[in-house]
Design a protein around this motif. Structure first.
Motif, short mmCIF file in Angstrom:
data_model
loop_
_atom_site.label_atom_id
_atom_site.label_comp_id
_atom_site.label_asym_id
_atom_site.label_seq_id
_atom_site.Cartn_x
_atom_site.Cartn_y
_atom_site.Cartn_z
N CYS A 74 51.20 42.43 30.95
CA CYS A 74 51.87 41.14 31.13
C CYS A 74 51.03 40.05 30.47
O CYS A 74 49.80 40.03 30.64
CB CYS A 74 52.04 40.84 32.63
SG CYS A 74 52.63 39.19 33.01
N PRO A 75 51.65 39.13 29.72
CA PRO A 75 50.87 38.07 29.06
C PRO A 75 50.18 37.13 30.04
O PRO A 75 49.25 36.44 29.67
CB PRO A 75 51.92 37.34 28.21
CG PRO A 75 53.22 37.65 28.86
CD PRO A 75 53.08 39.04 29.39
N HIS A 76 50.66 37.08 31.29
CA HIS A 76 50.07 36.19 32.29
C HIS A 76 49.08 36.91 33.20
O HIS A 76 48.59 36.32 34.18
CB HIS A 76 51.17 35.56 33.14
CG HIS A 76 52.15 34.75 32.33
ND1 HIS A 76 51.79 33.63 31.64
CD2 HIS A 76 53.47 34.94 32.10
CE1 HIS A 76 52.85 33.14 31.02
NE2 HIS A 76 53.87 33.92 31.27
N ALA A 77 48.79 38.17 32.91
CA ALA A 77 47.93 38.96 33.79
C ALA A 77 46.49 38.44 33.77
O ALA A 77 46.02 37.93 32.76
CB ALA A 77 47.97 40.43 33.38
N SER A 78 45.83 38.59 34.90
CA SER A 78 44.43 38.17 35.02
C SER A 78 43.47 39.35 35.04
O SER A 78 42.26 39.17 34.94
CB SER A 78 44.25 37.36 36.31
OG SER A 78 44.45 38.21 37.43
N GLY A 79 44.01 40.55 35.19
CA GLY A 79 43.16 41.73 35.34
C GLY A 79 42.93 42.12 36.79
O GLY A 79 42.36 43.17 37.07
N LYS A 80 43.41 41.28 37.72
CA LYS A 80 43.22 41.55 39.15
C LYS A 80 44.50 42.03 39.83
O LYS A 80 44.54 42.15 41.05
CB LYS A 80 42.70 40.29 39.84
CG LYS A 80 41.34 39.83 39.30
CD LYS A 80 40.86 38.59 40.03
CE LYS A 80 39.51 38.12 39.47
NZ LYS A 80 39.02 36.90 40.15
N GLU A 81 45.53 42.28 39.03
CA GLU A 81 46.82 42.65 39.61
C GLU A 81 46.75 43.94 40.42
O GLU A 81 47.38 44.06 41.47
CB GLU A 81 47.87 42.77 38.51
CG GLU A 81 48.38 41.45 37.97
CD GLU A 81 47.34 40.71 37.14
OE1 GLU A 81 47.39 39.47 37.08
OE2 GLU A 81 46.47 41.40 36.54
N ALA A 82 45.99 44.93 39.93
CA ALA A 82 45.88 46.20 40.66
C ALA A 82 45.25 45.98 42.03
O ALA A 82 45.69 46.55 43.03
CB ALA A 82 45.07 47.21 39.86
N ALA A 83 44.24 45.13 42.09
CA ALA A 83 43.59 44.84 43.37
C ALA A 83 44.55 44.13 44.32
O ALA A 83 44.54 44.39 45.53
CB ALA A 83 42.34 43.98 43.14
N ILE A 84 45.38 43.25 43.78
CA ILE A 84 46.36 42.56 44.62
C ILE A 84 47.35 43.57 45.20
O ILE A 84 47.64 43.55 46.40
CB ILE A 84 47.11 41.49 43.80
CG1 ILE A 84 46.16 40.38 43.37
CG2 ILE A 84 48.27 40.90 44.61
CD1 ILE A 84 46.79 39.39 42.42
N ALA A 85 47.86 44.45 44.35
CA ALA A 85 48.82 45.45 44.82
C ALA A 85 48.20 46.38 45.87
O ALA A 85 48.84 46.74 46.87
CB ALA A 85 49.37 46.26 43.65
N LEU A 86 46.93 46.76 45.65
CA LEU A 86 46.25 47.62 46.63
C LEU A 86 46.02 46.92 47.97
O LEU A 86 45.85 47.57 48.99
CB LEU A 86 44.90 48.08 46.06
CG LEU A 86 44.93 49.32 45.16
CD1 LEU A 86 43.56 49.53 44.53
CD2 LEU A 86 45.36 50.55 45.94
N SER A 87 46.00 45.59 47.94
CA SER A 87 45.79 44.85 49.19
C SER A 87 47.02 44.85 50.09
O SER A 87 46.92 44.52 51.27
CB SER A 87 45.40 43.40 48.88
OG SER A 87 46.50 42.64 48.40
N PHE A 88 48.18 45.25 49.55
CA PHE A 88 49.38 45.33 50.37
C PHE A 88 49.28 46.60 51.23
O PHE A 88 49.23 47.71 50.69
CB PHE A 88 50.64 45.40 49.51
CG PHE A 88 50.82 44.23 48.57
CD1 PHE A 88 50.19 43.02 48.81
CD2 PHE A 88 51.64 44.34 47.46
CE1 PHE A 88 50.37 41.93 47.95
CE2 PHE A 88 51.82 43.27 46.59
CZ PHE A 88 51.18 42.06 46.84
N PRO A 89 49.26 46.48 52.54
CA PRO A 89 49.06 47.66 53.40
C PRO A 89 50.17 48.69 53.29
O PRO A 89 49.97 49.86 53.64
CB PRO A 89 49.00 47.06 54.81
CG PRO A 89 49.66 45.72 54.71
CD PRO A 89 49.39 45.23 53.33
#
Length: 420
Positions: free
Chosen positions: A47-62
């Motif tokens: 994604c052009p707006h990605a920060s590189g932390k998207e995977a960590a955000i998704a993993l934070s969803f229980p």
């Protein structure tokens, strides 16, 4: 082996927080929390707006069991293998929540899974996708009658901000002490101007109402040091543009529970990192925000806002999608392209904030142009002095939100496809 797999395809930080989060929550509420029965995986695409932390955000969803980051996406798309060689159950559903709509077609065929696409504005590949969950009836209006039974109107997932949950650690509103939220964005193109402008506005308001509390709900893709760098005159030349003298990060202050941005004039702005920040935002009298998903979340919560799009430096706005974004970021000539693109945009712009788009009217102020902190600050002071104006905005926001329940309807569609 897990009985059913649900594979969520998504991409950017906005899609994760406003689409994926409510959908996976609704799926668990409907299908249960037994991971031997139903497993939820998230695969991210570039994604052009990605920060590189998207995977960590998704993993934070229980509700989510496993996540693959965008760097491994093309391998998965081409060969059907994840970087960690995930195993898949024989039955499952691919749910599209961001990216390109061709992705669920290809991945669904490779895995032998049913496919469900959430279509916000346009639905594609009608003959190859099993079900479409669309935002509005207009999305399905031009569909051939033979595919009409694939389409279900679910509503806008951006309206799915959760009701605030009381939290004893959250600031308690005091009618005599207004709380103002500051949401300057998460990407450098917005932060460069947004941080000095909003902090300068805060200093002006604080000078008139000293007991005003200011809070920044820090975007999950942004660390405190990076945020603070945009308030540093040595690192951000736009401070001088907005006549802002700077601020520094204070991580451990004896008399404060939260990290702070402390301005040169002594104003303390609290930095909150809880995510989502709905409880904090619901306590705000008004928020200063840039355009983007923030406006949808504030609108869903019924929080008054002023939407800011400063244009002091037209070449600073380079966070466009597609070809305009590529041109604006070209080495050497990108600045010239950015100026042209943004000039054309400002001439043709329509409504920018999501609540205004929903209402088809400017129910929250959109300020676009060479903004000055004092002028915006006086507007905020006028709102605080006339609470009936803020209440009118709250009423209009509630009326514009439309029907809720899009995530629950998505979960129902996925459940029906599992049954097939």
């Amino acid at each position: 082996m897990t009985k059913f797999d649900i594979l969520i395809l998504s991409n950017g930080p906005g899609e994760l927080t406003t689409w994926v989060r409510p959908v996976v929550k609704a799926l668990r509420q409907k299908l249960g929390n037994n991971r031997d029965e139903v497993r939820i995986s998230v695969v991210l695409s570039p994604c052009p707006h990605a920060s590189g932390k998207e995977a960590a955000i998704a993993l934070s969803f229980p509700e989510v069991d496993r996540v693959q980051s965008a760097e491994h996406f093309w391998q998965f798309l081409l060969w059907g293998r994840t970087a960690e060689n995930w195993e898949w159950s024989h039955q499952g559903v691919v749910v599209f929540l961001g990216g390109d709509q061709i992705f669920p077609v290809i991945i669904g065929k490779k895995l032998g899974y049913r496919t469900v696409v959430y279509a916000e504005w346009e639905a594609r590949w009608h003959n190859l996708i099993d079900r479409f969950a669309v935002m509005k009836p207009a999305v399905a209006a031009k569909v051939s009658p033979k595919y009409a039974d694939k389409f279900t109107v679910v509503g806008d997932l951006m309206l799915e901000a959760q009701s605030p949950i009381p939290n004893p650690q959250s600031p308690i509103p005091n009618p005599q002490s207004p709380i103002i939220g500051i949401l300057p964005g998460s990407k450098p193109a917005k932060l460069a101007q947004g941080v000095p402008l909003t902090l300068a506005i805060a200093e002006h308001i604080h000078g008139k109402i000293p007991d005003t509390k200011f809070v920044i709900p820090v975007a999950p893709t942004l660390d405190l040091q990076t945020l603070a760098s945009f308030a540093d005159s040595q690192k951000n030349p736009f401070l001088e543009t907005f006549k802002f003298s700077g601020a520094s990060l204070v991580v451990s202050a004896q008399s404060h529970q939260y990290p702070l941005l402390r301005t040169a004039k002594g104003l303390n702005v609290e930095l909150h990192q809880e995510n989502p920040a709905y409880n904090l935002l619901s306590h705000c009298s008004i928020c200063l925000t840039t355009v983007g998903a923030n406006t949808a979340e504030l609108g869903a919560l019924g929080v008054p806002m002023i939407v800011l799009l400063p244009t002091q430096q037209l070449d600073a706005m380079r966070s466009w999608d597609g070809l305009p974004g590529l041109l604006a970021n070209l080495p050497g000539v990108g600045s010239t392209f950015a100026k042209i693109i943004n000039w054309l945009f400002l001439r043709r712009k329509g409504l920018l904030a999501w609540p205004n788009i929903w209402a088809k009217a400017e129910i929250v102020p959109e300020l676009v142009g060479k903004l000055e902190a004092e002028t915006v600050g006086e507007m905020v002071l006028d709102f605080l002095a006339h609470p009936e104006k803020l209440e009118e905005i709250r009423t209009n926001l509630r009326n514009a939100r439309g029907e809720s329940g899009a995530a629950e309807k998505m979960a129902q569609i996925v459940t029906e496809e599992i049954g097939k």
